[in-house]
Scaffold this active site. Structure first.
Site: not given
Ligand code: URA
Length: 440
Positions: A85, A164, A171, A186, A190
């Site tokens: 990621h 999320d 947000r 967040s 995922k």
């Molecule tokens: N990427 C995400 O998936 N969530 C965030 O809050 C910031 C970057």
């Protein structure tokens, strides 16, 4: 739905005063919001309280868990399912290179990637420059393909961490994005849902990243690793430089071409080195090689032998993409005109205001100003000089690839680049360190 009954107001008030919320309180709040029993304005107040007061590791884990449980969770057997990621940047095309390298080495790579966010580009938008490539597979097909092919790349689906999705949208409009615990929950909700056994994080840091300083990047990296450990996932994080684009190409077709060139062993040094390092960490975490040094050798070998390139071809074929692009770049959408930005005087490249580059790409049509906008994959930029490079007067630094009808906008980008993005120095400048730190 949790059987415990709480009330919205006292929980917001508790967090506002800086007190710890219990796991049950956090889970009740998130479930109730996802079930539409809590209003947006109350969730916004809670997010702001969390943002200002912060959350400790166990609160962050409870928030992650609550968001994870709001949707489907995939499970894979075996230790070798590893994802990467990146926290997002400019010219970051590493996924297209490291995923085939790792997969060719025997790692299973389940990638659920994002689209462009703010000034940063998105992996899903970029791969869609390749005609036919389907990023909208359902989760059952995603699972089947991972088991069969060992590599699959799709976009976010509504079934993964729906809480999320709702909270992120809130947000985005309530100035609560840049909070370490909220970002951690967040990202992790995922990543955990996607079923990987281990995750390699690339924490970008600098003028083109959400984290501007090494200190902030370190705090985010530690938070992601601590949360991974709580969920019994192996994790490594690299803090990497984002004060200039990664590689030389920025834009969708441009970046796909540079990725293929890198898989052919002809890419720029920075994107090559970073992709190989990240892939090596994936190979090591998967247990394919016992030491990181051996994993690094294996990653190099996958490129040198052409196996990684063949793995990329397999990925394109498996998801309906036109794999002829690998040998014929003219099959990608391409802009016909170029406008060059040249140096007004001799000197050294000192810095780029890197986030501006992402915003200029959006201005050119290579990004979205609003959700419904369509991306123009053909437009983009090419950097002929990077930080530390010596430049002669009149030499080309930056090239804008655009359409014939975009001459005026290309001129505006040229002038903004010279005034607001590029900083030159009369004296020598050190090349920034690409991999700043490793956390594990
Ligand atoms: N990427 C995400 O998936 N969530 C965030 O809050 C910031 C970057």
């Amino acid at each position: 739905m949790s059987k415990d009954i709480f009330q919205v107001y006292p929980l917001i008030d508790k967090k506002k005063k800086g007190q710890r919320l219990t796991d049950k309180e956090i889970k009740w709040f998130i479930q109730s919001y996802t079930d539409k029993k809590i209003e947006d304005y109350q969730m916004s107040a809670m997010l702001m309280a969390m943002f200002i007061q912060g959350m400790d590791v166990s609160e962050t884990a409870a928030l992650t868990d609550a968001m994870l449980e709001s949707g489907e969770q995939l499970k894979f057997t075996g230790k070798n399912v590893i994802d990467k990621h990146s926290t997002g940047g400019i010219g970051d095309k590493a996924s297209f290179i490291l995923a085939p390298i790792a997969s060719a080495a025997g790692v299973k790579v389940p990638m659920i990637a994002g689209r462009g966010l703010g000034h940063t580009g998105g992996t899903v938008d970029k791969i869609e420059a390749i005609k036919g490539f389907n990023t909208a597979l359902d989760l059952k097909v995603f699972q089947e393909k991972l088991n069969k092919e060992g590599l699959v790349l799709i976009g976010q689906t509504p079934d993964i961490a729906p809480a999320d999705r709702l909270i992120y949208a809130l947000r985005d409009v309530t100035a609560t994005i840049d909070s370490i615990p909220l970002i951690t929950a967040s990202i992790m909700s995922k990543k955990l849902a996607e079923g990987a056994n281990g995750i390699v994080f690339d924490i970008k840091c600098g003028t083109g990243a959400f984290m501007r300083t090494t200190k902030d990047a370190r705090v985010l990296g530690k938070s992601l690793i601590a949360t991974s450990k709580r969920f019994k996932k192996k994790a490594v994080a690299l803090i990497t430089d984002m004060n200039q684009p990664l590689g030389n190409a920025v834009g969708h077709s441009n970046e796909i071409i540079e990725s293929i060139e890198t898989l052919k062993g002809k890419g720029p040094k920075d994107i090559t080195d970073l992709s190989i390092a990240l892939a090596a960490h994936m190979i090591h975490l998967a247990g394919v090689e016992k030491t990181f040094d051996k994993a690094l050798k294996k990653a190099h070998l996958m490129v040198d032998s052409g196996k990684a390139l063949e793995e990329f071809r397999k990925l394109l074929k498996s998801q309906g993409g036109d794999d002829r692009v690998i040998d014929d770049y003219s099959l990608l959408p391409q802009a016909t005109e170029v406008t060059k930005v040249t140096a007004a005087k001799a000197g050294y490249i000192k810095m780029f205001q890197n986030d501006q580059i992402g915003l200029l790409l959006i201005e050119l049509g290579g990004g979205r100003k609003s959700k419904a906008d369509k991306i123009d994959h053909a437009v983009g930029f090419n950097f002929e000089k990077k930080i530390g490079d010596k430049v002669k007067k009149g030499e080309t630094i930056f090239v804008i690839h655009h359409h014939a009808q975009q001459k005026e906008i290309a001129e505006k980008i040229k002038s903004t680049f010279l005034k607001e993005v590029l900083v030159m120095s009369a004296s020598k400048v050190k090349t920034p360190k690409l991999i700043i730190e490793k956390l594990s």
